[in-house]
Design an enzyme around this catalytic site. Sequence first.
Site, PDB file in Angstrom:
ATOM      1  N   ARG A  82       0.844  -1.212   0.000  1.00  0.00           N
ATOM      2  CA  ARG A  82       0.000   0.000   0.000  1.00  0.00           C
ATOM      3  C   ARG A  82       0.877   1.259   0.000  1.00  0.00           C
ATOM      4  O   ARG A  82       1.028   1.913  -1.022  1.00  0.00           O
ATOM      5  CB  ARG A  82      -0.949  -0.051   1.213  1.00  0.00           C
ATOM      6  CG  ARG A  82      -2.097   0.931   1.166  1.00  0.00           C
ATOM      7  CD  ARG A  82      -1.732   2.347   1.559  1.00  0.00           C
ATOM      8  NE  ARG A  82      -1.157   2.466   2.909  1.00  0.00           N
ATOM      9  CZ  ARG A  82      -0.606   3.595   3.366  1.00  0.00           C
ATOM     10  NH1 ARG A  82      -0.554   4.679   2.616  1.00  0.00           N
ATOM     11  NH2 ARG A  82      -0.070   3.634   4.576  1.00  0.00           N
ATOM     12  N   ASP A  83       1.481   1.597   1.122  1.00  0.00           N
ATOM     13  CA  ASP A  83       2.289   2.822   1.196  1.00  0.00           C
ATOM     14  C   ASP A  83       3.454   2.733   0.202  1.00  0.00           C
ATOM     15  O   ASP A  83       3.804   3.707  -0.468  1.00  0.00           O
ATOM     16  CB  ASP A  83       2.819   3.002   2.626  1.00  0.00           C
ATOM     17  CG  ASP A  83       3.182   4.437   2.962  1.00  0.00           C
ATOM     18  OD1 ASP A  83       3.595   5.174   2.055  1.00  0.00           O
ATOM     19  OD2 ASP A  83       3.076   4.820   4.143  1.00  0.00           O
ATOM     20  N   HIS A  97       4.864   4.569  12.841  1.00  0.00           N
ATOM     21  CA  HIS A  97       4.995   4.536  11.367  1.00  0.00           C
ATOM     22  C   HIS A  97       5.992   5.636  10.978  1.00  0.00           C
ATOM     23  O   HIS A  97       5.664   6.814  11.019  1.00  0.00           O
ATOM     24  CB  HIS A  97       3.600   4.797  10.792  1.00  0.00           C
ATOM     25  CG  HIS A  97       3.482   4.875   9.307  1.00  0.00           C
ATOM     26  ND1 HIS A  97       2.742   3.976   8.571  1.00  0.00           N
ATOM     27  CD2 HIS A  97       3.950   5.756   8.403  1.00  0.00           C
ATOM     28  CE1 HIS A  97       2.767   4.304   7.289  1.00  0.00           C
ATOM     29  NE2 HIS A  97       3.493   5.390   7.156  1.00  0.00           N
ATOM     30  N   HIS A 116       8.612   7.332   8.233  1.00  0.00           N
ATOM     31  CA  HIS A 116       9.250   7.471   6.915  1.00  0.00           C
ATOM     32  C   HIS A 116      10.714   7.833   7.174  1.00  0.00           C
ATOM     33  O   HIS A 116      11.053   8.394   8.219  1.00  0.00           O
ATOM     34  CB  HIS A 116       8.502   8.511   6.073  1.00  0.00           C
ATOM     35  CG  HIS A 116       7.209   7.955   5.535  1.00  0.00           C
ATOM     36  ND1 HIS A 116       7.090   7.451   4.272  1.00  0.00           N
ATOM     37  CD2 HIS A 116       5.996   7.780   6.122  1.00  0.00           C
ATOM     38  CE1 HIS A 116       5.857   6.992   4.090  1.00  0.00           C
ATOM     39  NE2 HIS A 116       5.170   7.182   5.203  1.00  0.00           N
ATOM     40  N   CYS A 125       3.694   9.321   0.659  1.00  0.00           N
ATOM     41  CA  CYS A 125       2.340   9.781   0.362  1.00  0.00           C
ATOM     42  C   CYS A 125       2.419  10.774  -0.797  1.00  0.00           C
ATOM     43  O   CYS A 125       3.207  11.721  -0.747  1.00  0.00           O
ATOM     44  CB  CYS A 125       1.742  10.435   1.608  1.00  0.00           C
ATOM     45  SG  CYS A 125       0.135  11.163   1.291  1.00  0.00           S
ATOM     46  N   ASN A 145       9.154   4.515   3.452  1.00  0.00           N
ATOM     47  CA  ASN A 145       9.061   4.066   4.843  1.00  0.00           C
ATOM     48  C   ASN A 145      10.372   3.396   5.223  1.00  0.00           C
ATOM     49  O   ASN A 145      11.127   2.941   4.373  1.00  0.00           O
ATOM     50  CB  ASN A 145       7.960   3.015   4.976  1.00  0.00           C
ATOM     51  CG  ASN A 145       6.578   3.573   4.735  1.00  0.00           C
ATOM     52  OD1 ASN A 145       6.201   3.837   3.611  1.00  0.00           O
ATOM     53  ND2 ASN A 145       5.832   3.766   5.798  1.00  0.00           N
TER      54      ASN A 145
HETATM   55  P1  HMG Z   1     -13.157  14.240  -3.283  1.00  0.00           P
HETATM   56  O1  HMG Z   1     -12.886  14.656  -4.682  1.00  0.00           O
HETATM   57  O2  HMG Z   1     -13.450  15.306  -2.274  1.00  0.00           O
HETATM   58  O3  HMG Z   1     -14.299  13.122  -3.215  1.00  0.00           O
HETATM   59  O4  HMG Z   1     -11.931  13.398  -2.791  1.00  0.00           O
HETATM   60  P2  HMG Z   1     -15.825  13.158  -3.488  1.00  0.00           P
HETATM   61  O5  HMG Z   1     -16.506  12.534  -2.309  1.00  0.00           O
HETATM   62  O6  HMG Z   1     -16.275  14.515  -3.948  1.00  0.00           O
HETATM   63  O7  HMG Z   1     -15.944  12.147  -4.721  1.00  0.00           O
HETATM   64  C1  HMG Z   1     -15.279  12.431  -5.955  1.00  0.00           C
HETATM   65  C2  HMG Z   1     -15.165  11.137  -6.758  1.00  0.00           C
HETATM   66  O8  HMG Z   1     -14.368  10.180  -6.075  1.00  0.00           O
HETATM   67  C3  HMG Z   1     -16.509  10.464  -7.002  1.00  0.00           C
HETATM   68  O9  HMG Z   1     -16.423   9.789  -8.240  1.00  0.00           O
HETATM   69  C4  HMG Z   1     -16.587   9.446  -5.891  1.00  0.00           C
HETATM   70  O10 HMG Z   1     -17.413   8.367  -6.182  1.00  0.00           O
HETATM   71  C5  HMG Z   1     -15.132   8.989  -5.823  1.00  0.00           C
HETATM   72  P3  HMG Z   1     -16.925  10.456  -9.622  1.00  0.00           P
HETATM   73  O11 HMG Z   1     -18.382  10.724  -9.373  1.00  0.00           O
HETATM   74  O12 HMG Z   1     -16.126  11.714  -9.820  1.00  0.00           O
HETATM   75  O13 HMG Z   1     -16.633   9.395 -10.638  1.00  0.00           O
HETATM   76  N1  HMG Z   1     -14.763   8.466  -4.502  1.00  0.00           N
HETATM   77  C6  HMG Z   1     -14.167   7.273  -4.298  1.00  0.00           C
HETATM   78  N2  HMG Z   1     -13.768   6.313  -5.137  1.00  0.00           N
HETATM   79  C7  HMG Z   1     -13.200   5.213  -4.586  1.00  0.00           C
HETATM   80  N3  HMG Z   1     -12.991   5.065  -3.267  1.00  0.00           N
HETATM   81  C8  HMG Z   1     -13.364   6.021  -2.417  1.00  0.00           C
HETATM   82  C9  HMG Z   1     -13.974   7.172  -2.921  1.00  0.00           C
HETATM   83  N4  HMG Z   1     -14.462   8.279  -2.340  1.00  0.00           N
HETATM   84  C10 HMG Z   1     -14.944   9.061  -3.318  1.00  0.00           C
HETATM   85  N5  HMG Z   1     -13.139   5.853  -1.120  1.00  0.00           N
HETATM   86  C11 HMG Z   1     -11.168  11.532  -1.505  1.00  0.00           C
HETATM   87  C12 HMG Z   1     -11.927  12.831  -1.498  1.00  0.00           C
HETATM   88  C13 HMG Z   1     -10.996  11.111  -0.054  1.00  0.00           C
HETATM   89  C14 HMG Z   1     -11.962  10.478  -2.270  1.00  0.00           C
HETATM   90  C15 HMG Z   1      -9.799  11.741  -2.202  1.00  0.00           C
HETATM   91  O14 HMG Z   1      -9.201  12.863  -1.657  1.00  0.00           O
HETATM   92  C16 HMG Z   1      -8.885  10.558  -2.059  1.00  0.00           C
HETATM   93  O15 HMG Z   1      -9.140   9.494  -2.602  1.00  0.00           O
HETATM   94  N6  HMG Z   1      -7.775  10.729  -1.332  1.00  0.00           N
HETATM   95  C17 HMG Z   1      -6.868   9.609  -1.055  1.00  0.00           C
HETATM   96  C18 HMG Z   1      -5.535  10.122  -0.689  1.00  0.00           C
HETATM   97  C19 HMG Z   1      -4.604   8.971  -0.386  1.00  0.00           C
HETATM   98  O16 HMG Z   1      -4.854   7.822  -0.713  1.00  0.00           O
HETATM   99  N7  HMG Z   1      -3.472   9.305   0.237  1.00  0.00           N
HETATM  100  C20 HMG Z   1      -2.483   8.322   0.587  1.00  0.00           C
HETATM  101  C21 HMG Z   1      -2.867   7.479   1.754  1.00  0.00           C
HETATM  102  S1  HMG Z   1      -2.606   8.273   3.312  1.00  0.00           S
HETATM  103  C22 HMG Z   1      -0.928   8.056   3.618  1.00  0.00           C
HETATM  104  O17 HMG Z   1      -0.186   7.613   2.778  1.00  0.00           O
HETATM  105  C23 HMG Z   1      -0.409   8.383   4.985  1.00  0.00           C
HETATM  106  C24 HMG Z   1      -0.109   7.135   5.848  1.00  0.00           C
HETATM  107  O18 HMG Z   1       0.834   6.298   5.214  1.00  0.00           O
HETATM  108  C25 HMG Z   1       0.462   7.574   7.196  1.00  0.00           C
HETATM  109  C26 HMG Z   1       1.588   8.582   7.022  1.00  0.00           C
HETATM  110  O19 HMG Z   1       2.664   8.235   6.552  1.00  0.00           O
HETATM  111  O20 HMG Z   1       1.317   9.751   7.347  1.00  0.00           O
HETATM  112  C27 HMG Z   1      -1.383   6.322   6.095  1.00  0.00           C
HETATM  113 MG    MG Z   2       2.996   6.547   5.272  1.00  0.00          MG
END
Ligand code: HMG
Ligand code: MG
Length: 300
Positions: free
Chosen positions: A16-17, A206, A208, A239, A248
């Site tokens: 994933r990450d 966690h 990085h 991210c 990481n």
């Molecule tokens: P948005 O544009 O505000 O979402 O994004 P929305 O609710 O307005 O929906 C827009 C579109 O996205 C729609 O589709 C929804 O159906 C779809 P459309 O009508 O345009 O075809 N949608 C989804 N599709 C699949 N799965 C979903 C989903 N939700 C809405 N869950 C949203 C908001 C949260 C969706 C967007 O910002 C997003 O996907 N962000 C993900 C960011 C991400 O993955 N970041 C990396 C992970 S976090 C990380 O790495 C940190 C961590 O490792 C810890 C650390 O190191 O800090 C965990």
């Molecule tokens: Mg991370």
Amino acid sequence: MFILPNNVTIIEVGPRDGLQNEKKHVDEQHKLAFIKALLGAGITEMELTSFVSPKWVPQMADAEAIIAGTERIGRQFVLAPNAKGAELARAADVRSIAVFVGVSNTFNLKNINRTTDDSMDALEPVIAALKADGLFVRACISTAFYCPYEGKINPTAVVALCRRFAALGADELSVADTIGMANPQESYQLFTTLKKELPDLLLTAHFHDTRKMAMANIFAALQAGVDRFDTSAGGLGGCPFAPGATGNVATEDVVHMLDTLGITTGVDVKKVCEAVQMIAPHVTRPIDTGMYRLFENKQL
Ligand code: HMG
Ligand code: MG
């Protein structure tokens, strides 16, 4: 003398990450082979993939296929930022969901397009429903030390967010140094506080490794009583919405350090390196971890 645990749980976040920020598309079959090899290395907890918007993170668009193609061994997490993600995860019969929120508002807006408070308000009924149905909820706390946009984060804000997750019934907190800026003193202090304030939750660190401080931060967290660490095979990771962050801390390097300290993980360093060797040709990032270098030079 150092006070160290006898056992540590490694939560592998490579699939994933590790892969979410990879620019080149990685075929599903290579991801599945990587996951299978990691399971064979003794990994019992792993983040498999994310249900996030494929427009925001195209690399995770094959989440359903990854879940369907993975043998159920141990605890397998899927990330979900909102109700839709949780719904998709449940439809795929996932039993452990990782939600994620940044302490920093600016980061949270860049990452999930909501303020931290708005995300928490939206997640409240989602977590309640997951818990009512007996699912495991992991809460990933991003930017718990520093934010790429807001700088140093006040530990009081981290504790307050963690408390809110605890009140919602989360089972685990995974507290993250998203951009790899924390130092061992900060690691020790925050994890000591969280252990004291929230003793009933599983507490995971966690890190990085942007500034090569992750191993020192892990050692400090061990002193604070943490016995769960998120790590990524090959040191892959980052991210897409946290500029300046690199991968990481590497699973093979952390397990090696723990092995030498007499701490049991159940994970086989050489087999992790074999998993890294399988994914290496399919990622653009060079893999240069200590143990993988030895493995490649046939010194392991
Ligand atoms: P948005 O544009 O505000 O979402 O994004 P929305 O609710 O307005 O929906 C827009 C579109 O996205 C729609 O589709 C929804 O159906 C779809 P459309 O009508 O345009 O075809 N949608 C989804 N599709 C699949 N799965 C979903 C989903 N939700 C809405 N869950 C949203 C908001 C949260 C969706 C967007 O910002 C997003 O996907 N962000 C993900 C960011 C991400 O993955 N970041 C990396 C992970 S976090 C990380 O790495 C940190 C961590 O490792 C810890 C650390 O190191 O800090 C965990
Ligand atoms: Mg991370």
